[in-house]
Design a protein around this motif. Structure first.
Motif, mmCIF file in Angstrom:
data_model
loop_
_atom_site.group_PDB
_atom_site.id
_atom_site.type_symbol
_atom_site.label_atom_id
_atom_site.label_comp_id
_atom_site.label_asym_id
_atom_site.label_seq_id
_atom_site.Cartn_x
_atom_site.Cartn_y
_atom_site.Cartn_z
ATOM 1 N N LEU A 190 0.843 -1.189 0.000
ATOM 2 C CA LEU A 190 0.000 0.000 0.000
ATOM 3 C C LEU A 190 0.884 1.247 0.000
ATOM 4 C CD1 LEU A 190 -1.656 -2.397 1.354
ATOM 5 C CD2 LEU A 190 -3.025 -0.606 2.441
ATOM 6 N N PRO A 191 1.337 1.688 -1.178
ATOM 7 C CA PRO A 191 2.222 2.856 -1.214
ATOM 8 C C PRO A 191 1.475 4.152 -0.953
ATOM 9 C CG PRO A 191 1.747 2.101 -3.432
ATOM 10 C CD PRO A 191 1.131 1.099 -2.503
ATOM 11 N N GLY A 192 2.210 5.097 -0.414
ATOM 12 C CA GLY A 192 1.704 6.459 -0.301
ATOM 13 C C GLY A 192 2.023 7.219 -1.577
ATOM 14 N N LEU A 251 -0.940 -6.843 4.337
ATOM 15 C CA LEU A 251 -1.154 -5.543 3.713
ATOM 16 C C LEU A 251 -0.070 -4.624 4.259
ATOM 17 C CD1 LEU A 251 -5.042 -5.226 4.164
ATOM 18 C CD2 LEU A 251 -3.798 -6.242 2.239
ATOM 19 N N ILE A 252 0.930 -4.337 3.442
ATOM 20 C CA ILE A 252 2.119 -3.629 3.919
ATOM 21 C C ILE A 252 2.044 -2.150 3.530
ATOM 22 C CG2 ILE A 252 4.631 -3.523 3.842
ATOM 23 C CD1 ILE A 252 4.583 -6.477 2.978
ATOM 24 N N ASP A 253 1.936 -1.276 4.537
ATOM 25 C CA ASP A 253 1.992 0.157 4.270
ATOM 26 C C ASP A 253 3.396 0.529 3.831
ATOM 27 O OD1 ASP A 253 -0.677 0.820 4.928
ATOM 28 O OD2 ASP A 253 -0.189 0.739 7.061
ATOM 29 N N TYR A 254 3.477 1.260 2.726
ATOM 30 C CA TYR A 254 4.782 1.655 2.195
ATOM 31 C C TYR A 254 4.774 3.174 2.047
ATOM 32 C CZ TYR A 254 9.054 1.527 -0.554
ATOM 33 O OH TYR A 254 10.335 1.714 -0.994
ATOM 34 N N ASP A 255 5.047 3.847 3.147
ATOM 35 C CA ASP A 255 4.967 5.301 3.145
ATOM 36 C C ASP A 255 5.753 5.868 4.316
ATOM 37 O OD1 ASP A 255 4.188 7.765 2.169
ATOM 38 O OD2 ASP A 255 2.249 7.764 3.168
ATOM 39 N N GLN A 256 5.983 7.179 4.259
ATOM 40 C CA GLN A 256 6.681 7.878 5.339
ATOM 41 C C GLN A 256 5.706 8.591 6.265
ATOM 42 O OE1 GLN A 256 9.012 11.093 3.278
ATOM 43 N NE2 GLN A 256 7.733 10.456 1.549
ATOM 44 N N ASN A 257 4.437 8.597 5.912
ATOM 45 C CA ASN A 257 3.388 9.117 6.767
ATOM 46 C C ASN A 257 2.595 7.942 7.317
ATOM 47 O OD1 ASN A 257 3.805 12.057 6.290
ATOM 48 N ND2 ASN A 257 3.348 11.445 4.183
ATOM 49 N N ILE A 258 2.251 7.984 8.599
ATOM 50 C CA ILE A 258 1.744 6.830 9.315
ATOM 51 C C ILE A 258 0.227 6.900 9.472
ATOM 52 C CG2 ILE A 258 2.051 5.378 11.346
ATOM 53 C CD1 ILE A 258 4.630 5.990 9.677
ATOM 54 N N PRO A 259 -0.511 5.944 8.900
ATOM 55 C CA PRO A 259 -1.967 5.945 9.082
ATOM 56 C C PRO A 259 -2.341 5.931 10.561
ATOM 57 C CG PRO A 259 -1.346 4.368 7.390
ATOM 58 C CD PRO A 259 -0.066 4.819 8.050
ATOM 59 N N GLY A 260 -3.242 6.803 10.949
ATOM 60 C CA GLY A 260 -3.664 6.868 12.344
ATOM 61 C C GLY A 260 -2.906 7.851 13.193
ATOM 62 N N ALA A 261 -1.807 8.404 12.662
ATOM 63 C CA ALA A 261 -1.031 9.405 13.400
ATOM 64 C C ALA A 261 -1.684 10.775 13.282
ATOM 65 C CB ALA A 261 0.390 9.454 12.893
#
Length: 264
Positions: A190-192, A251-261
């Motif tokens: 899951l890229p940002g 489901l791998i988050d691939y981003d520098q911003n964190i979901p839920g933050a």
């Protein structure tokens, strides 16, 4: 861990969206790690020819298949075509997607159908063809679906896009669960926000971006860049290999911003 440069020597991969961006980056990475049989699918024949020439120069046997993801019969036929070409398929990457804009209140029925036909229905039937083939061969194999961090929510102007990616996230887990005893792995990335040719076109078409938008955007990111396809491709290559072990349904988050933050 196996020899990194040869761990895909026996991989036969089908990659949608394989003529540019994330799909092409994954194809390059697989080739760098020994893959010599690739089928790339996409809409742009000229870009397909360029990708075939590049990968052929790396020693790969490559075929480009023109594909309209809204054509279900064509999706079902893609795996059969690859098997006819190479005798088998061991890996499937669903990287192609439609990223048009639409809010809840202005999305037309036509756009909704196009979005879900492209981003959810097409991967569903591509996975169907792949899993049927792998089951006929006794099981085994790897699927990687390229989703988006928008599957968690998404901006207001990405309502149908976010919904379609959320649907594919659930399908990823469903397929992983259904065929784990057949050793068929199904994972998703899951890229940002990414730096791709498609994103450049999207920014210019929908957001009035001008030359230099990428540099300006990257200056405001936590790590000073947008995610790059060649970086993500290394993760995809791992997930498509035996080095990933028993990993499936992730489901791998691939981003520098964190979901839920939230802002401090």
């Amino acid at each position: 861990m196996s020899d990194r440069n040869q761990r895909h020597a026996d991989t036969v991969a089908v990659i949608t969206g394989g003529a540019q961006g994330v799909g092409l980056a994954i194809a390059r990475q697989l080739a760098a790690e020994g893959c010599r049989r690739l089928v790339l699918a996409g809409r742009d024949a000229a870009k397909g020819e360029t990708a075939v020439a590049e990968l052929s120069g790396l020693g790969c046997s490559v075929r480009f298949v023109p594909l309209d993801l809204q054509d279900t019969d064509a999706c079902l036929g893609l795996i059969d075509s690859a098997v006819a070409e190479f005798g088998t398929v061991t890996a499937l990457v669903n990287a192609a997607a439609l990223g048009a804009r639409g809010t809840l209140v202005d999305t037309s029925v036509e756009l909704w159908d196009q979005m879900f036909d492209t981003n959810a229905r097409a991967p569903f039937f591509l996975m169907q063809g792949f899993v049927r083939h792998r089951l006929a061969r006794g099981g085994g194999g790897h699927i990687v679906n390229i989703l988006s961090n928008c599957a968690h929510c998404g901006q207001s102007y990405l309502a149908p896009y976010s919904g379609s990616k959320g649907a594919l996230a659930t399908l990823t887990k469903n397929v992983a669960n259904a065929y784990r005893f057949d050793r068929i792995h199904c994972n998703a990335i899951l890229p940002g926000w990414m730096d791709t040719p498609g994103e450049d076109a999207t920014q210019r078409r929908f957001h009035g971006a001008t030359d230099g938008w990428l540099e300006r955007a990257e200056a405001g990111q936590p790590m000073g860049q947008l995610a790059k396809p060649h970086q993500l491709a290394k993760l995809a290559s791992y997930l498509l290999s035996d080095d990933a072990g028993v990993m499936t349904g992730a489901l791998i988050d691939y981003d520098q911003n964190i979901p839920g933050a939230y802002p401090e």
